[in-house]
Structure formats: structure tokens, C-alpha cells
Scaffold this motif. Structure first.
Motif, PDB file in Angstrom:
ATOM      1  N   ILE A 152      -1.468   4.716  -0.487  1.00 54.72           N
ATOM      2  CA  ILE A 152      -2.818   4.514   0.045  1.00 54.72           C
ATOM      3  C   ILE A 152      -2.703   4.468   1.567  1.00 54.72           C
ATOM      4  N   GLN A 208      -9.189   4.391  -8.020  1.00 55.81           N
ATOM      5  CA  GLN A 208      -7.737   4.227  -7.943  1.00 55.81           C
ATOM      6  C   GLN A 208      -7.365   3.229  -6.843  1.00 55.81           C
ATOM      7  N   ILE A 209      -7.943   3.375  -5.678  1.00 56.01           N
ATOM      8  CA  ILE A 209      -7.651   2.469  -4.564  1.00 56.01           C
ATOM      9  C   ILE A 209      -8.054   1.042  -4.923  1.00 56.01           C
ATOM     10  N   PHE A 253       1.740   2.776  -3.406  1.00 51.78           N
ATOM     11  CA  PHE A 253       0.731   3.600  -4.071  1.00 51.78           C
ATOM     12  C   PHE A 253       0.257   4.768  -3.211  1.00 51.78           C
ATOM     13  N   LEU A 288      -4.206  -5.201  -7.807  1.00 55.55           N
ATOM     14  CA  LEU A 288      -3.085  -5.580  -8.653  1.00 55.55           C
ATOM     15  C   LEU A 288      -2.412  -6.901  -8.252  1.00 55.55           C
ATOM     16  N   GLU A 323      -8.339  -0.322  -7.860  1.00 53.89           N
ATOM     17  CA  GLU A 323      -7.437  -0.849  -8.885  1.00 53.89           C
ATOM     18  C   GLU A 323      -6.091  -1.243  -8.268  1.00 53.89           C
ATOM     19  N   GLU A 324      -5.556  -0.390  -7.441  1.00 54.07           N
ATOM     20  CA  GLU A 324      -4.223  -0.641  -6.886  1.00 54.07           C
ATOM     21  C   GLU A 324      -4.203  -1.797  -5.893  1.00 54.07           C
ATOM     22  N   MET A 330       0.814  -1.184   0.000  1.00 56.83           N
ATOM     23  CA  MET A 330       0.000   0.000   0.000  1.00 56.83           C
ATOM     24  C   MET A 330       0.865   1.258   0.000  1.00 56.83           C
TER      25      MET A 330
END
Length: 69
Positions: free
Chosen positions: A6, A58-59, A4, A65, A61-62, A1
Motif C-alpha cells: 500500500i 483491499q486497503i 501489503f 488487520l 481490510e489490510e 503497509m
């Protein structure tokens, strides 16, 4: 995390029953194995009324991954 950026948190890493405040109840480690296991695995992701749809996308998607690889 962190990769990214987050924000995350672990709010209750220690369940309530082994905390000194609740010692008068007489519970000991292993009395609540599910609570103890969950406290070691759960983390909180951003959730607040100011989170935009773009941020949510965005969160989502990340964090997905690693599941896609």
C-alpha cells in the motif's frame, strides 16, 4: 503497509513554523505543539479518482488487520 504494497507518504514531517522560509515570523519549536506532534504521527494513504472500489476494500481490510488482532 509495505507488507501489503500500500503506497504511503508523509507530506509534511516538519510543520511550517520552524522551516527557514517562515523564520521571519519569529516562531520557535514548541510554539505549535499540536502541529509538531501530528507531523510525527500522520501518514497519507492512497486517495485519487482512479481508485477502484476493490482497491478501497483491499486497503481498508489490510490497514484494519492490526486492529483485529
Amino acid at each position: 503497509m509495505l507488507l501489503f504494497a500500500i503506497p504511503t507518504a508523509i507530506y509534511y514531517p516538519t510543520p511550517l513554523h520552524p522551516q527557514p522560509t517562515f523564520s521571519y515570523l519569529g516562531y520557535k519549536e514548541s510554539d505549535f505543539p499540536v502541529a509538531e506532534a501530528v507531523g510525527k504521527r500522520i501518514l497519507s494513504l492512497p486517495m485519487h479518482p482512479y481508485l477502484t472500489e476493490d482497491s478501497i476494500d483491499q486497503i481498508t481490510e489490510e490497514i484494519s488487520l492490526p486492529l483485529k488482532s
